[in-house]
Design a protein around this motif. Structure first.
Motif, PDB file in Angstrom:
ATOM      1  N   CYS A   9       0.786  -1.276   0.120  1.00 44.15           N
ATOM      2  CA  CYS A   9      -0.126  -0.067  -0.114  1.00 44.15           C
ATOM      3  C   CYS A   9       1.035   1.186   0.030  1.00 44.15           C
ATOM      4  O   CYS A   9       2.106   0.994   0.084  1.00 44.15           O
ATOM      5  CB  CYS A   9      -0.991   0.034   1.118  1.00 44.15           C
ATOM      6  N   LEU A  10       0.299   2.234  -0.289  1.00 46.09           N
ATOM      7  CA  LEU A  10       0.762   3.670  -0.050  1.00 46.09           C
ATOM      8  C   LEU A  10       0.951   4.051   1.403  1.00 46.09           C
ATOM      9  O   LEU A  10      -0.079   3.576   2.071  1.00 46.09           O
ATOM     10  CB  LEU A  10      -0.137   4.707  -0.704  1.00 46.09           C
ATOM     11  N   TYR A  33       5.746  10.584   1.035  1.00 39.90           N
ATOM     12  CA  TYR A  33       4.913   9.320   0.711  1.00 39.90           C
ATOM     13  C   TYR A  33       5.846   7.973   0.291  1.00 39.90           C
ATOM     14  O   TYR A  33       7.096   8.435  -0.366  1.00 39.90           O
ATOM     15  CB  TYR A  33       3.691   8.899   0.102  1.00 39.90           C
ATOM     16  N   LEU A  35       5.630   4.436  -1.680  1.00 38.92           N
ATOM     17  CA  LEU A  35       4.994   3.489  -2.767  1.00 38.92           C
ATOM     18  C   LEU A  35       5.095   2.098  -2.485  1.00 38.92           C
ATOM     19  O   LEU A  35       4.150   1.341  -2.872  1.00 38.92           O
ATOM     20  CB  LEU A  35       5.035   3.939  -4.173  1.00 38.92           C
ATOM     21  N   GLN A  38       4.209  -0.238  -5.542  1.00 37.12           N
ATOM     22  CA  GLN A  38       3.236   0.136  -6.504  1.00 37.12           C
ATOM     23  C   GLN A  38       3.633   1.555  -7.144  1.00 37.12           C
ATOM     24  O   GLN A  38       4.589   1.825  -6.629  1.00 37.12           O
ATOM     25  CB  GLN A  38       2.027   0.796  -5.565  1.00 37.12           C
ATOM     26  N   LEU A  40       2.647   5.445  -8.622  1.00 37.10           N
ATOM     27  CA  LEU A  40       1.911   6.353  -8.320  1.00 37.10           C
ATOM     28  C   LEU A  40       1.035   6.878  -9.378  1.00 37.10           C
ATOM     29  O   LEU A  40       1.553   6.973 -10.452  1.00 37.10           O
ATOM     30  CB  LEU A  40       2.678   7.383  -7.972  1.00 37.10           C
TER      31      LEU A  40
END
Length: 75
Positions: A9-10, A33, A35, A38, A40
């Protein structure tokens, strides 16, 4: 999100948004953040439920939208 049994997850590490800003003054908003594995899709900022800024790396795009009381310096 679960991928192959692993949860990815973020993760927002730091979010800075001033609670009040005097009219005509500058405010700096920041979001740091992670990532994980993942990609963005987009970062969007809203004021009064209306989007005023979007960063979307897929399209190499930065957009600022007209919103009363908001002036975005995209540089």
């Amino acid at each position: 999100m679960s991928v192959g049994g692993a949860v990815t997850c973020l993760r927002i590490r730091d979010l800075r948004i001033p609670s009040h800003v005097a009219e005509g003054s500058e405010a700096v908003l920041s979001c740091k953040y992670e990532l994980g594995k993942q990609h963005l899709y987009a970062v969007k900022w809203f004021k009064d439920d209306r989007e005023f800024y979007r960063y979307q790396p897929v399209t190499n795009g930065t957009q600022a939208f007209t919103e009363k009381g908001v002036s975005v310096d995209v540089s």
